[in-house]
Design a protein around this motif. Structure first.
Motif, PDB file in Angstrom:
ATOM      1  N   LEU A   1       0.827  -1.205   0.000  1.00 33.87           N
ATOM      2  CA  LEU A   1       0.000   0.000   0.000  1.00 33.87           C
ATOM      3  C   LEU A   1       0.863   1.256   0.000  1.00 33.87           C
ATOM      4  N   ARG A   2       1.924   1.267   0.807  1.00 31.66           N
ATOM      5  CA  ARG A   2       2.828   2.416   0.815  1.00 31.66           C
ATOM      6  C   ARG A   2       3.466   2.610  -0.549  1.00 31.66           C
ATOM      7  N   PHE A   3       3.891   1.513  -1.165  1.00 32.17           N
ATOM      8  CA  PHE A   3       4.546   1.584  -2.459  1.00 32.17           C
ATOM      9  C   PHE A   3       3.588   2.146  -3.512  1.00 32.17           C
ATOM     10  N   LEU A   4       2.364   1.647  -3.529  1.00 30.37           N
ATOM     11  CA  LEU A   4       1.403   2.095  -4.526  1.00 30.37           C
ATOM     12  C   LEU A   4       1.012   3.552  -4.332  1.00 30.37           C
ATOM     13  N   THR A   5       0.885   3.993  -3.085  1.00 30.88           N
ATOM     14  CA  THR A   5       0.515   5.388  -2.853  1.00 30.88           C
ATOM     15  C   THR A   5       1.696   6.326  -3.032  1.00 30.88           C
ATOM     16  N   ALA A   6       2.920   5.823  -2.941  1.00 31.87           N
ATOM     17  CA  ALA A   6       4.095   6.668  -3.123  1.00 31.87           C
ATOM     18  C   ALA A   6       4.372   6.943  -4.592  1.00 31.87           C
ATOM     19  N   ILE A   7       3.943   6.032  -5.460  1.00 31.17           N
ATOM     20  CA  ILE A   7       4.202   6.204  -6.890  1.00 31.17           C
ATOM     21  C   ILE A   7       3.252   7.245  -7.450  1.00 31.17           C
ATOM     22  N   ARG A   8       3.809   8.230  -8.090  1.00 31.63           N
ATOM     23  CA  ARG A   8       3.023   9.250  -8.766  1.00 31.63           C
ATOM     24  C   ARG A   8       3.303   9.121 -10.255  1.00 31.63           C
ATOM     25  N   PRO A   9       2.284   9.091 -11.073  1.00 35.17           N
ATOM     26  CA  PRO A   9       2.510   8.949 -12.513  1.00 35.17           C
ATOM     27  C   PRO A   9       3.080  10.235 -13.103  1.00 35.17           C
ATOM     28  N   THR A  10       4.367  10.413 -12.940  1.00 35.16           N
ATOM     29  CA  THR A  10       5.024  11.587 -13.487  1.00 35.16           C
ATOM     30  C   THR A  10       5.973  11.158 -14.580  1.00 35.16           C
ATOM     31  N   GLU A  11       6.358  12.092 -15.395  1.00 35.86           N
ATOM     32  CA  GLU A  11       7.318  11.809 -16.448  1.00 35.86           C
ATOM     33  C   GLU A  11       8.714  11.634 -15.880  1.00 35.86           C
ATOM     34  N   GLU A  12       8.966  12.166 -14.694  1.00 32.11           N
ATOM     35  CA  GLU A  12      10.303  12.137 -14.114  1.00 32.11           C
ATOM     36  C   GLU A  12      10.711  10.745 -13.628  1.00 32.11           C
ATOM     37  N   MET A  13       9.781   9.948 -13.106  1.00 36.02           N
ATOM     38  CA  MET A  13      10.146   8.685 -12.482  1.00 36.02           C
ATOM     39  C   MET A  13      10.763   7.690 -13.465  1.00 36.02           C
ATOM     40  N   PRO A  14      10.180   7.451 -14.644  1.00 38.38           N
ATOM     41  CA  PRO A  14      10.862   6.511 -15.552  1.00 38.38           C
ATOM     42  C   PRO A  14      12.275   6.978 -15.900  1.00 38.38           C
ATOM     43  N   GLN A  15      12.461   8.266 -16.105  1.00 41.14           N
ATOM     44  CA  GLN A  15      13.794   8.786 -16.412  1.00 41.14           C
ATOM     45  C   GLN A  15      14.705   8.623 -15.195  1.00 41.14           C
ATOM     46  N   ALA A  16      14.187   8.872 -14.004  1.00 43.29           N
ATOM     47  CA  ALA A  16      14.989   8.724 -12.782  1.00 43.29           C
ATOM     48  C   ALA A  16      15.455   7.288 -12.617  1.00 43.29           C
ATOM     49  N   ARG A  17      14.602   6.332 -12.935  1.00 36.71           N
ATOM     50  CA  ARG A  17      14.984   4.922 -12.823  1.00 36.71           C
ATOM     51  C   ARG A  17      16.035   4.555 -13.858  1.00 36.71           C
ATOM     52  N   LYS A  18      15.991   5.191 -15.023  1.00 37.61           N
ATOM     53  CA  LYS A  18      17.011   4.942 -16.044  1.00 37.61           C
ATOM     54  C   LYS A  18      18.364   5.485 -15.619  1.00 37.61           C
ATOM     55  N   GLU A  19      18.367   6.475 -14.725  1.00 37.72           N
ATOM     56  CA  GLU A  19      19.606   7.120 -14.305  1.00 37.72           C
ATOM     57  C   GLU A  19      20.215   6.518 -13.040  1.00 37.72           C
ATOM     58  N   ILE A  20      19.657   5.423 -12.544  1.00 33.54           N
ATOM     59  CA  ILE A  20      20.257   4.717 -11.407  1.00 33.54           C
ATOM     60  C   ILE A  20      21.642   4.261 -11.845  1.00 33.54           C
ATOM     61  N   TYR A  21      22.643   4.479 -10.978  1.00 28.97           N
ATOM     62  CA  TYR A  21      24.033   4.138 -11.307  1.00 28.97           C
ATOM     63  C   TYR A  21      24.391   2.772 -10.720  1.00 28.97           C
ATOM     64  N   TYR A  22      25.018   1.934 -11.534  1.00 33.88           N
ATOM     65  CA  TYR A  22      25.460   0.599 -11.116  1.00 33.88           C
ATOM     66  C   TYR A  22      26.980   0.559 -11.198  1.00 33.88           C
ATOM     67  N   SER A  23      27.638   0.290 -10.086  1.00 30.86           N
ATOM     68  CA  SER A  23      29.100   0.225 -10.078  1.00 30.86           C
ATOM     69  C   SER A  23      29.580  -1.020 -10.803  1.00 30.86           C
ATOM     70  N   ASP A  24      30.868  -1.015 -11.130  1.00 36.19           N
ATOM     71  CA  ASP A  24      31.501  -2.241 -11.590  1.00 36.19           C
ATOM     72  C   ASP A  24      31.503  -3.226 -10.422  1.00 36.19           C
ATOM     73  N   LYS A  25      31.653  -4.498 -10.719  1.00 31.63           N
ATOM     74  CA  LYS A  25      31.727  -5.514  -9.672  1.00 31.63           C
ATOM     75  C   LYS A  25      33.136  -5.533  -9.092  1.00 31.63           C
ATOM     76  N   TYR A  26      33.212  -5.817  -7.805  1.00 26.00           N
ATOM     77  CA  TYR A  26      34.498  -6.005  -7.134  1.00 26.00           C
ATOM     78  C   TYR A  26      34.325  -7.192  -6.194  1.00 26.00           C
ATOM     79  N   ALA A  27      35.418  -7.804  -5.759  1.00 22.91           N
ATOM     80  CA  ALA A  27      35.289  -9.074  -5.040  1.00 22.91           C
ATOM     81  C   ALA A  27      36.339  -9.229  -3.950  1.00 22.91           C
ATOM     82  N   ASP A  28      36.031 -10.124  -3.006  1.00 20.53           N
ATOM     83  CA  ASP A  28      37.014 -10.635  -2.063  1.00 20.53           C
ATOM     84  C   ASP A  28      37.080 -12.141  -2.315  1.00 20.53           C
ATOM     85  N   ASP A  29      37.527 -12.918  -1.351  1.00 27.58           N
ATOM     86  CA  ASP A  29      37.670 -14.357  -1.600  1.00 27.58           C
ATOM     87  C   ASP A  29      36.353 -15.136  -1.477  1.00 27.58           C
ATOM     88  N   LYS A  30      35.267 -14.474  -1.060  1.00 29.80           N
ATOM     89  CA  LYS A  30      34.000 -15.165  -0.850  1.00 29.80           C
ATOM     90  C   LYS A  30      32.845 -14.605  -1.696  1.00 29.80           C
TER      91      LYS A  30
END
Length: 117
Positions: free
Chosen positions: A12-41
């Motif tokens: 319910l919180r998720f559905l009421t928080a979403i507003r049908p704006t033009e900005e949200m799809p663009q904002a989701r496209k602009e999420i930044y994903y780092s390169d992968k990095y690792a340790d031994d596990k």
């Protein structure tokens, strides 16, 4: 992944928080994903949310906690299977920290997806 996997209150919180704006799809496209990095596990990556997606995150989840795969996917984070939201870096709430076991094959049979693994 669907909204049905969220708890009733968070759905319910998720559905009421979403507003049908033009900005949200663009904002989701602009999420930044780092390169992968690792340790031994594990291999790791961090995801940086846009200000609009961070606001949705904060309105939807009233407490700082680790998100399930269904929850972070519903925010617009897109990654292959196996990634677990494993830590919160309180000074930077817009940065989500993910990990998965080294050698994880997202195309193989289902793996255990627990944050504490």
């Amino acid at each position: 992944t669907s909204l049905l996997e969220l708890s009733t209150v968070n759905r319910l919180r998720f559905l009421t928080a979403i507003r049908p704006t033009e900005e949200m799809p663009q904002a989701r496209k602009e999420i930044y994903y780092s390169d992968k990095y690792a340790d031994d596990k594990y291999e790791y990556r961090h995801v940086i949310l846009t200000p609009q997606v961070l606001k949705l995150y904060q309105r939807t989840f009233d407490e700082e906690r680790l998100l399930t795969e269904a929850e972070w996917r519903n925010l617009g984070v897109q990654q292959s299977k196996g990634w677990v939201h494993y830590a919160i870096h309180k000074p930077e709430p817009h940065v989500m920290l993910f990990r998965r076991p080294l050698g994880y094959d997202p195309n193989a049979a289902q793996h255990s997806n627990t944050a504490g693994a």
